[in-house]
Write a protein that holds these residues in place. Structure first.
Motif, PDB file in Angstrom:
ATOM      1  N   ILE A   1       0.786  -1.255  -0.132  1.00  0.00           N
ATOM      2  CA  ILE A   1      -0.032  -0.107  -0.027  1.00  0.00           C
ATOM      3  C   ILE A   1       0.666   1.263  -0.075  1.00  0.00           C
ATOM      4  CG2 ILE A   1      -1.548   1.378   1.355  1.00  0.00           C
ATOM      5  CD1 ILE A   1      -2.660  -1.194   2.704  1.00  0.00           C
ATOM      6  N   GLY A   2       0.540   2.259  -1.070  1.00  0.00           N
ATOM      7  CA  GLY A   2       1.532   3.423  -0.749  1.00  0.00           C
ATOM      8  C   GLY A   2       2.505   3.614  -1.695  1.00  0.00           C
ATOM      9  N   ARG A   3       2.982   4.369  -1.982  1.00  0.00           N
ATOM     10  CA  ARG A   3       4.098   4.602  -2.763  1.00  0.00           C
ATOM     11  C   ARG A   3       5.135   5.292  -2.184  1.00  0.00           C
ATOM     12  NH1 ARG A   3       1.681   1.561  -4.962  1.00  0.00           N
ATOM     13  NH2 ARG A   3       0.682   1.377  -6.996  1.00  0.00           N
ATOM     14  N   GLU A   4       6.526   5.022  -2.415  1.00  0.00           N
ATOM     15  CA  GLU A   4       7.762   5.397  -1.856  1.00  0.00           C
ATOM     16  C   GLU A   4       8.283   6.516  -3.000  1.00  0.00           C
ATOM     17  OE1 GLU A   4      10.227   2.321  -0.220  1.00  0.00           O
ATOM     18  OE2 GLU A   4       9.507   2.978   1.680  1.00  0.00           O
ATOM     19  N   GLY A   5       9.538   7.208  -2.754  1.00  0.00           N
ATOM     20  CA  GLY A   5      10.148   7.669  -4.002  1.00  0.00           C
ATOM     21  C   GLY A   5       9.748   9.283  -4.094  1.00  0.00           C
ATOM     22  N   GLY A   6      10.697  10.280  -4.407  1.00  0.00           N
ATOM     23  CA  GLY A   6      10.387  11.395  -4.709  1.00  0.00           C
ATOM     24  C   GLY A   6       9.153  12.061  -3.882  1.00  0.00           C
ATOM     25  N   GLU A   7       8.372  12.614  -4.618  1.00  0.00           N
ATOM     26  CA  GLU A   7       7.345  13.658  -4.184  1.00  0.00           C
ATOM     27  C   GLU A   7       6.525  12.552  -2.938  1.00  0.00           C
ATOM     28  OE1 GLU A   7       5.526  16.635  -3.692  1.00  0.00           O
ATOM     29  OE2 GLU A   7       7.447  17.172  -3.692  1.00  0.00           O
ATOM     30  N   GLU A   8       6.255  11.492  -3.313  1.00  0.00           N
ATOM     31  CA  GLU A   8       5.338  10.520  -2.681  1.00  0.00           C
ATOM     32  C   GLU A   8       5.923  10.236  -1.340  1.00  0.00           C
ATOM     33  OE1 GLU A   8       2.543   9.141  -3.921  1.00  0.00           O
ATOM     34  OE2 GLU A   8       2.697   9.929  -6.019  1.00  0.00           O
ATOM     35  N   ALA A   9       7.317  10.410  -1.381  1.00  0.00           N
ATOM     36  CA  ALA A   9       7.719   9.883   0.002  1.00  0.00           C
ATOM     37  C   ALA A   9       7.860  10.880   1.000  1.00  0.00           C
ATOM     38  CB  ALA A   9       9.301   9.346  -0.240  1.00  0.00           C
ATOM     39  N   LEU A  10       8.081  12.120   0.403  1.00  0.00           N
ATOM     40  CA  LEU A  10       7.892  13.489   1.088  1.00  0.00           C
ATOM     41  C   LEU A  10       6.728  13.660   1.749  1.00  0.00           C
ATOM     42  CD1 LEU A  10      10.481  15.743  -0.731  1.00  0.00           C
ATOM     43  CD2 LEU A  10      10.944  14.673   1.550  1.00  0.00           C
ATOM     44  N   ARG A  11       5.451  13.337   0.780  1.00  0.00           N
ATOM     45  CA  ARG A  11       4.144  13.513   1.146  1.00  0.00           C
ATOM     46  C   ARG A  11       3.693  12.489   2.382  1.00  0.00           C
ATOM     47  NH1 ARG A  11       0.359  16.252  -1.731  1.00  0.00           N
ATOM     48  NH2 ARG A  11       1.141  17.078  -3.664  1.00  0.00           N
ATOM     49  N   PHE A  12       4.160  11.255   2.180  1.00  0.00           N
ATOM     50  CA  PHE A  12       3.879  10.310   3.169  1.00  0.00           C
ATOM     51  C   PHE A  12       4.385  10.805   4.422  1.00  0.00           C
ATOM     52  CE2 PHE A  12       5.294   6.848   5.675  1.00  0.00           C
ATOM     53  CZ  PHE A  12       3.962   6.132   6.138  1.00  0.00           C
ATOM     54  N   PHE A  13       5.678  11.321   4.499  1.00  0.00           N
ATOM     55  CA  PHE A  13       6.184  11.694   5.914  1.00  0.00           C
ATOM     56  C   PHE A  13       5.735  13.033   6.152  1.00  0.00           C
ATOM     57  CE2 PHE A  13       9.339   8.302   5.013  1.00  0.00           C
ATOM     58  CZ  PHE A  13       9.123   7.535   6.098  1.00  0.00           C
ATOM     59  N   SER A  14       4.522  13.600   5.749  1.00  0.00           N
ATOM     60  CA  SER A  14       4.081  15.056   6.302  1.00  0.00           C
ATOM     61  C   SER A  14       2.550  14.899   6.300  1.00  0.00           C
ATOM     62  CB  SER A  14       4.722  16.053   5.398  1.00  0.00           C
ATOM     63  OG  SER A  14       4.728  15.751   3.923  1.00  0.00           O
ATOM     64  N   GLU A  15       2.221  15.670   7.139  1.00  0.00           N
ATOM     65  CA  GLU A  15       0.745  15.807   7.265  1.00  0.00           C
ATOM     66  C   GLU A  15       0.313  17.008   6.539  1.00  0.00           C
ATOM     67  OE1 GLU A  15      -2.000  14.143   7.796  1.00  0.00           O
ATOM     68  OE2 GLU A  15      -1.167  13.600   9.837  1.00  0.00           O
ATOM     69  N   ILE A  16      -0.669  17.084   5.762  1.00  0.00           N
ATOM     70  CA  ILE A  16      -0.772  18.368   4.768  1.00  0.00           C
ATOM     71  C   ILE A  16      -2.233  18.704   5.651  1.00  0.00           C
ATOM     72  CG2 ILE A  16      -1.794  19.020   2.678  1.00  0.00           C
ATOM     73  CD1 ILE A  16      -0.183  16.818   1.467  1.00  0.00           C
ATOM     74  N   GLN A  17      -2.222  20.339   5.858  1.00  0.00           N
ATOM     75  CA  GLN A  17      -3.049  21.332   6.333  1.00  0.00           C
ATOM     76  C   GLN A  17      -3.333  22.377   5.326  1.00  0.00           C
ATOM     77  OE1 GLN A  17      -1.708  24.285   8.870  1.00  0.00           O
ATOM     78  NE2 GLN A  17      -3.593  23.958  10.359  1.00  0.00           N
ATOM     79  N   ASN A  18      -4.685  22.366   5.001  1.00  0.00           N
ATOM     80  CA  ASN A  18      -5.354  23.209   4.300  1.00  0.00           C
ATOM     81  C   ASN A  18      -5.763  24.544   4.811  1.00  0.00           C
ATOM     82  OD1 ASN A  18      -6.243  23.818   1.324  1.00  0.00           O
ATOM     83  ND2 ASN A  18      -8.070  24.401   2.762  1.00  0.00           N
ATOM     84  N   VAL A  19      -5.515  25.699   4.436  1.00  0.00           N
ATOM     85  CA  VAL A  19      -5.614  26.699   5.154  1.00  0.00           C
ATOM     86  C   VAL A  19      -6.797  27.714   4.151  1.00  0.00           C
ATOM     87  CG1 VAL A  19      -5.022  28.778   6.332  1.00  0.00           C
ATOM     88  CG2 VAL A  19      -3.432  26.954   6.511  1.00  0.00           C
ATOM     89  N   CYS A  20      -7.714  27.954   4.643  1.00  0.00           N
ATOM     90  CA  CYS A  20      -8.673  28.939   3.878  1.00  0.00           C
ATOM     91  C   CYS A  20      -8.833  30.392   4.249  1.00  0.00           C
ATOM     92  CB  CYS A  20     -10.111  28.069   3.895  1.00  0.00           C
ATOM     93  SG  CYS A  20     -11.423  28.866   2.782  1.00  0.00           S
ATOM     94  N   VAL A  21      -8.328  31.107   3.509  1.00  0.00           N
ATOM     95  CA  VAL A  21      -8.509  32.527   3.691  1.00  0.00           C
ATOM     96  C   VAL A  21      -9.400  33.104   3.012  1.00  0.00           C
ATOM     97  CG1 VAL A  21      -7.293  34.419   4.144  1.00  0.00           C
ATOM     98  CG2 VAL A  21      -6.131  32.241   3.902  1.00  0.00           C
TER      99      VAL A  21
END
Ligand code: NDP
Length: 486
Positions: free
Chosen positions: A458-478
């Motif tokens: 499950i999931g992908r490693e490599g490049g952007e995919e790995a950096l995304r996996f190791f971060s939480e993405i927060q959306n800010v609405c202004v």
């Protein structure tokens, strides 16, 4: 006798219990090092050290994190020969492989993510006039990285590099079967100036030390590479705790050869994709499917080349066939050759234990096996063997090859050999695999997504995919539109 130590909070320490495990060199079959037999208290100490280090590491400017990681990459380059020799002694792989694949790739992994982190960007969405959404990427905190024995430092660094680059602190466990280069790396981490607690290496058994990492409440994510059964156990422990999970698991990869291929290139590459690292690469093509018109010629040439791959002292630069990683693994692989015979297959060459002489006489060597005459549904063609054993099966039509290729529970990688451009793309797009190579094998670009489907993970490693996996993405609405009217 060498002694391996855990690396916790910037210090090298034994297991709290004082217990150790034996580390056997597959070259000789002899114990040559002792490993800490770590348990829950060691893992807890490592997680707490990582938690304490997190504020400083996560808030450090990416340029500074990058510079420290680049120092680590430089140190790997400086110590490349020592690391290569350690890898060969610990895993049994030919020194040629350690020198040209494992250690250069470990350096490249660190260098790649150390620089990738300088080139990230946030997303922004203009919702309507006066309304903007943008995303923040935040490191997760403490993450666990658990890696297998087949490409020890290569896969260890493939996990810790994106985790560290994204600002996380790491508790990592190499396989207890091949712990040496992760131990040596922990010394280099200190020399590179990685702050204490940012990377912690805990050695020990999977079901004890590994399981304690998976279950620890402060561990936010688990990046695991290993067998499918272990992956399932980890998933069931992690799911109720809502941890992020990346699972890179086993494979039973098809290598589809059409009669119109570039024969010489295909033959050379298929020898590598079958037997590199004694067939102990998750991406090895263990099911070779050959268009019937080419079948006899292929069998003759391929078997002749496989016979030339005689196991020889892995420490010699000329050796291309080393030892299997352990006695139990060698016996498992040999038992599959017997199974293939029981299932009615013909073993054209190899599949026998090979006894080398002198100090290598107790090592775990076997000759590469080429097997034909088996149906696609039999166990030999369905189960991952993970050794120098391939089956070869003829096919008549493209559709039949695709059906056979997709006909296992796995879906990691696949290879297609043809000069017909339309067919190459058509077949690749219909394969149930995370990775498809056309007229090549193991050609990697670290920016590309890497991973499997079905029971391969499950999931992908490599490049952007790995950096995304190791971060939480927060959306800010202004909403910066005009002031509301009273
Ligand atoms: P294992 O699944 O046995 O072990 C992998 C790692 O997990 C080891 O560090 C192991 O520790 C640890 N572990 C074992 N049990 C647990 C547990 N309950 N909780 C946490 N950790 C645990 O795999 P192997 O080491 O035998 O590696 C071979 C497998 O890896 C093959 O199936 C191969 O296909 C797969 N693989 C997949 C790749 C991919 O990218 N998809 C790449 C390379 C290999 P210990 O060794 O101490 O038991």
């Amino acid at each position: 006798m060498d002694t391996i130590l855990n690396y916790i909070g910037g210090r090298h320490v034994p297991a709290a219990s004082g217990n150790h495990l034996d580390n056997v060199s597959p070259l000789t079959g002899e114990i040559y090092a002792l490993i800490p037999d770590s348990g829950q208290s060691d893992v807890d100490a490592a997680v707490r050290a990582a938690q304490d280090a997190f504020p400083v590491w996560s808030q450090m400017p990416p340029e500074d994190r990058s510079a420290i990681m680049l120092r680590l990459a430089d140190l790997i380059a400086i110590h490349a020969e020592q690391l290569a020799q350690a890898e060969t002694r610990d895993s049994g792989k030919p020194i040629h492989h350690s020198r040209n694949v494992d250690i250069p790739r470990a350096e490249a992994n660190i260098r790649f993510f150390a620089t990738a982190i300088l080139h990230t960007h946030a997303e922004a969405f203009h919702t309507r006039a006066g309304v903007l959404n943008y995303t923040n990427r935040k490191p997760l905190g403490v993450v666990a990285c658990i890696s297998p024995w087949n490409l020890p430092l290569y896969l260890f660094t493939w996990k810790i590099a994106p985790a560290l680059a994204a600002g996380n602190c790491v508790v990592a466990k190499p396989s207890e079967i091949t712990p040496m280069t992760a131990y040596l790396l922990s010394e280099l981490c200190r020399e590179a100036g990685i702050p204490a607690g940012v990377i912690n290496v805990v050695h020990g058994l999977g079901p004890r030390a590994g399981q304690a990492m998976v279950e620890h409440p402060l561990v936010k994510a688990i990046s695991f590479t290993g067998g499918t059964a272990t992956g399932a156990a980890i998933a069931s422990a992690a799911a109720p705790r809502f941890k992020k999970l990346s699972l890179e698991l086993g494979g039973k990869n098809p290598n589809i050869i059409f009669a119109d291929c570039d024969y010489d290139k295909m033959l050379r590459t298929t020898l590598r994709s079958s037997f590199s690292n004694q067939g102990q690469i998750c991406l090895c093509g263990s099911r070779i499917l050959v268009e019937r018109g080419l079948f006899d010629r292929f069998m003759q040439d391929f078997t002749a080349l496989a016979r030339e791959l005689v196991p020889a002292d892995p420490r010699e630069e000329s050796s291309r066939m080393g030892a299997l990683v352990s006695e139990s693994h060698m016996n498992k692989v040999l038992s599959y050759v017997q199974l293939a015979r029981n299932e009615g297959g013909t073993v054209h060459c190899g599949g026998e234990r090979v006894l080398l002489s002198g100090e290598l006489s107790g090592g775990f060597y076997m000759s590469p096996a080429v097997i034909s005459g088996l149906g696609p549904e039999c166990r030999t063609n369905q189960e991952e063997i993970f050794g120098p054993v391939v089956t070869v099966t003829p096919f008549d039509r493209e559709e039949e090859a695709i059906t056979m290729a997709n006909g296992t529970a796995y879906g990691l990688s696949a290879t297609v050999w043809t000069r017909d451009l339309d067919r190459a793309h058509r077949v690749a797009s219909r394969l149930d695999s995370g990775i498809a190579w056309i007229n090549t094998w193991l050609l990697r670009d670290l920016r590309t997504p890497f991973g499997g489907v079905k029971n391969s993970g499950i999931g992908r490693e490599g490049g952007e995919e790995a950096l995304r996996f190791f971060s939480e993405i927060q959306n800010v609405c202004v909403d910066f539109g005009s002031a509301p009217t009273l």
